[in-house]
Design a protein around this motif. Structure first.
Motif, PDB file in Angstrom:
ATOM      1  N   ASP A  71       1.132   0.908 -13.518  1.00  0.00           N
ATOM      2  CA  ASP A  71       2.177   0.452 -14.426  1.00  0.00           C
ATOM      3  C   ASP A  71       3.031  -0.579 -13.697  1.00  0.00           C
ATOM      4  O   ASP A  71       3.326  -0.431 -12.512  1.00  0.00           O
ATOM      5  CB  ASP A  71       3.043   1.635 -14.866  1.00  0.00           C
ATOM      6  CG  ASP A  71       3.818   1.342 -16.138  1.00  0.00           C
ATOM      7  OD1 ASP A  71       3.975   0.159 -16.490  1.00  0.00           O
ATOM      8  OD2 ASP A  71       4.256   2.306 -16.786  1.00  0.00           O
ATOM      9  N   TYR A  72       3.425  -1.628 -14.396  1.00  0.00           N
ATOM     10  CA  TYR A  72       4.256  -2.653 -13.758  1.00  0.00           C
ATOM     11  C   TYR A  72       5.636  -2.105 -13.415  1.00  0.00           C
ATOM     12  O   TYR A  72       6.176  -2.397 -12.360  1.00  0.00           O
ATOM     13  CB  TYR A  72       4.382  -3.890 -14.660  1.00  0.00           C
ATOM     14  CG  TYR A  72       5.307  -4.925 -14.065  1.00  0.00           C
ATOM     15  CD1 TYR A  72       4.955  -5.579 -12.890  1.00  0.00           C
ATOM     16  CD2 TYR A  72       6.525  -5.218 -14.651  1.00  0.00           C
ATOM     17  CE1 TYR A  72       5.804  -6.504 -12.321  1.00  0.00           C
ATOM     18  CE2 TYR A  72       7.378  -6.148 -14.090  1.00  0.00           C
ATOM     19  CZ  TYR A  72       7.013  -6.795 -12.920  1.00  0.00           C
ATOM     20  OH  TYR A  72       7.860  -7.701 -12.345  1.00  0.00           O
ATOM     21  N   MET A  73       6.193  -1.280 -14.289  1.00  0.00           N
ATOM     22  CA  MET A  73       7.535  -0.746 -14.063  1.00  0.00           C
ATOM     23  C   MET A  73       7.440   0.677 -13.517  1.00  0.00           C
ATOM     24  O   MET A  73       7.102   1.607 -14.238  1.00  0.00           O
ATOM     25  CB  MET A  73       8.349  -0.758 -15.359  1.00  0.00           C
ATOM     26  CG  MET A  73       8.617  -2.143 -15.896  1.00  0.00           C
ATOM     27  SD  MET A  73       9.474  -3.231 -14.741  1.00  0.00           S
ATOM     28  CE  MET A  73      11.035  -2.394 -14.575  1.00  0.00           C
ATOM     29  N   LEU A  89       4.037  -5.252  -8.494  1.00  0.00           N
ATOM     30  CA  LEU A  89       3.717  -6.270  -7.495  1.00  0.00           C
ATOM     31  C   LEU A  89       4.059  -5.775  -6.087  1.00  0.00           C
ATOM     32  O   LEU A  89       3.311  -6.025  -5.139  1.00  0.00           O
ATOM     33  CB  LEU A  89       4.455  -7.572  -7.807  1.00  0.00           C
ATOM     34  CG  LEU A  89       4.084  -8.235  -9.136  1.00  0.00           C
ATOM     35  CD1 LEU A  89       4.948  -9.455  -9.396  1.00  0.00           C
ATOM     36  CD2 LEU A  89       2.602  -8.596  -9.170  1.00  0.00           C
ATOM     37  N   GLU A  90       5.172  -5.069  -5.959  1.00  0.00           N
ATOM     38  CA  GLU A  90       5.525  -4.475  -4.653  1.00  0.00           C
ATOM     39  C   GLU A  90       4.492  -3.429  -4.243  1.00  0.00           C
ATOM     40  O   GLU A  90       4.124  -3.329  -3.074  1.00  0.00           O
ATOM     41  CB  GLU A  90       6.925  -3.859  -4.714  1.00  0.00           C
ATOM     42  CG  GLU A  90       8.026  -4.875  -4.883  1.00  0.00           C
ATOM     43  CD  GLU A  90       9.367  -4.251  -5.244  1.00  0.00           C
ATOM     44  OE1 GLU A  90      10.391  -4.798  -4.802  1.00  0.00           O
ATOM     45  OE2 GLU A  90       9.387  -3.226  -5.965  1.00  0.00           O
ATOM     46  N   PHE A  91       4.023  -2.657  -5.211  1.00  0.00           N
ATOM     47  CA  PHE A  91       2.983  -1.666  -4.941  1.00  0.00           C
ATOM     48  C   PHE A  91       1.717  -2.347  -4.427  1.00  0.00           C
ATOM     49  O   PHE A  91       1.109  -1.906  -3.451  1.00  0.00           O
ATOM     50  CB  PHE A  91       2.680  -0.859  -6.204  1.00  0.00           C
ATOM     51  CG  PHE A  91       1.643   0.210  -6.015  1.00  0.00           C
ATOM     52  CD1 PHE A  91       2.020   1.503  -5.723  1.00  0.00           C
ATOM     53  CD2 PHE A  91       0.282  -0.077  -6.116  1.00  0.00           C
ATOM     54  CE1 PHE A  91       1.066   2.510  -5.543  1.00  0.00           C
ATOM     55  CE2 PHE A  91      -0.675   0.910  -5.937  1.00  0.00           C
ATOM     56  CZ  PHE A  91      -0.278   2.211  -5.646  1.00  0.00           C
ATOM     57  N   SER A 139       3.546 -14.980 -16.296  1.00  0.00           N
ATOM     58  CA  SER A 139       3.876 -15.170 -14.879  1.00  0.00           C
ATOM     59  C   SER A 139       3.593 -13.901 -14.070  1.00  0.00           C
ATOM     60  O   SER A 139       3.083 -13.971 -12.948  1.00  0.00           O
ATOM     61  CB  SER A 139       5.328 -15.610 -14.709  1.00  0.00           C
ATOM     62  OG  SER A 139       6.209 -14.612 -15.173  1.00  0.00           O
ATOM     63  N   VAL A 140       3.895 -12.726 -14.648  1.00  0.00           N
ATOM     64  CA  VAL A 140       3.599 -11.469 -13.955  1.00  0.00           C
ATOM     65  C   VAL A 140       2.094 -11.270 -13.862  1.00  0.00           C
ATOM     66  O   VAL A 140       1.576 -10.837 -12.828  1.00  0.00           O
ATOM     67  CB  VAL A 140       4.273 -10.266 -14.663  1.00  0.00           C
ATOM     68  CG1 VAL A 140       3.820  -8.950 -14.040  1.00  0.00           C
ATOM     69  CG2 VAL A 140       5.784 -10.385 -14.586  1.00  0.00           C
ATOM     70  N   ALA A 194       0.119 -10.780 -10.451  1.00  0.00           N
ATOM     71  CA  ALA A 194      -0.671  -9.562 -10.249  1.00  0.00           C
ATOM     72  C   ALA A 194      -2.088  -9.916  -9.804  1.00  0.00           C
ATOM     73  O   ALA A 194      -2.621  -9.315  -8.863  1.00  0.00           O
ATOM     74  CB  ALA A 194      -0.705  -8.736 -11.533  1.00  0.00           C
ATOM     75  N   LEU A 195      -2.693 -10.883 -10.454  1.00  0.00           N
ATOM     76  CA  LEU A 195      -4.051 -11.282 -10.098  1.00  0.00           C
ATOM     77  C   LEU A 195      -4.086 -11.931  -8.714  1.00  0.00           C
ATOM     78  O   LEU A 195      -5.001 -11.690  -7.929  1.00  0.00           O
ATOM     79  CB  LEU A 195      -4.636 -12.217 -11.160  1.00  0.00           C
ATOM     80  CG  LEU A 195      -4.820 -11.570 -12.538  1.00  0.00           C
ATOM     81  CD1 LEU A 195      -5.242 -12.601 -13.570  1.00  0.00           C
ATOM     82  CD2 LEU A 195      -5.818 -10.420 -12.482  1.00  0.00           C
ATOM     83  N   LYS A 196      -3.076 -12.729  -8.400  1.00  0.00           N
ATOM     84  CA  LYS A 196      -2.989 -13.332  -7.056  1.00  0.00           C
ATOM     85  C   LYS A 196      -2.802 -12.262  -5.985  1.00  0.00           C
ATOM     86  O   LYS A 196      -3.233 -12.433  -4.852  1.00  0.00           O
ATOM     87  CB  LYS A 196      -1.814 -14.316  -6.984  1.00  0.00           C
ATOM     88  CG  LYS A 196      -2.075 -15.656  -7.590  1.00  0.00           C
ATOM     89  CD  LYS A 196      -0.849 -16.540  -7.362  1.00  0.00           C
ATOM     90  CE  LYS A 196      -1.015 -17.915  -7.942  1.00  0.00           C
ATOM     91  NZ  LYS A 196       0.210 -18.728  -7.760  1.00  0.00           N
TER      92      LYS A 196
END
Length: 194
Positions: A35-37, A44-46, A71-72, A76-78
């Motif tokens: 999950d993003y949140m 992204l931190e994860f 943008s997220v 995420a893919l990067k």
């Protein structure tokens, strides 16, 4: 919930990013639905923490979010996610297809990494002794000489010869000579750092 009735999946859940990272250390999952949140960090931190901790290619990751954000998704893919899905309207079929594709991508990447390491090993080591071959020796010697010159330090090179080795081959055959050479390689590797 979408995957609960699919018998080929074993599902474990964690409430926080830190708990999820701990689970990944202990369990090594094939795929992470992220999950993003999260309560203690964002997805992204994860992903960054997961990459920092991973010894090899980390598990496949599918980032899930309630609200789509281009943008997220790009970040995420990067950052190593194999897919980015919006939860709203997600079907069981779409979820399973995304899981299968993500796991397959990581599996192929891991196999390519293993193949690359094997190619490098074959290219730079002697098949009989396991010691560095001439190419790798010359490369490492040039590097060591450059480091020694830069640090104004001395450098020593030891050249060893196996006296009478031809006699082993002549008296006992090349198979016995190969065994002697392999044993010399084992003993030399036991005496020095990698």
């Amino acid at each position: 919930r979408l995957l609960a009735e699919e018998p080929r999946f074993q599902i474990a859940t964690e409430a926080t990013g830190m708990d999820g990272l701990a689970r990944c250390r202990d369990f090594d999952p094939d795929c992470i639905l992220l999950d993003y949140m999260l309560p203690d960090m964002d997805g992204l931190e994860f992903l960054l923490a997961l990459r920092c901790e991973a010894r090899d290619e980390p598990a496949a990751v599918i980032m899930l979010t309630g609200q789509g954000s281009e943008s997220v998704a790009v970040e995420a893919l990067k950052s190593g996610a194999q897919d980015y899905l919006v939860k709203r309207g997600m079907s069981r079929t779409r979820m399973i297809a995304a899981l299968d594709m993500a796991v397959e991508r990581v599996s192929l990447r891991r196999e390519a990494e293993r193949t690359q390491k094997e190619i490098e090993r074959l290219a730079f080591t002697d098949a009989l002794t396991g010691l560095a071959n001439r190419h790798l020796f010359q490369n490492r010697l040039a590097h060591a000489a450059a480091v020694a010159a830069r640090n104004k330090q001395g450098l020593a090179v030891l050249l060893a010869d196996l006296d009478g080795f031809k006699k082993v081959n002549d008296a006992h055959g090349h198979i016995a000579g190969d065994k002697v050479m392999a044993e010399v390689g084992v003993r030399l590797m036991g005496l020095v750092r990698e």
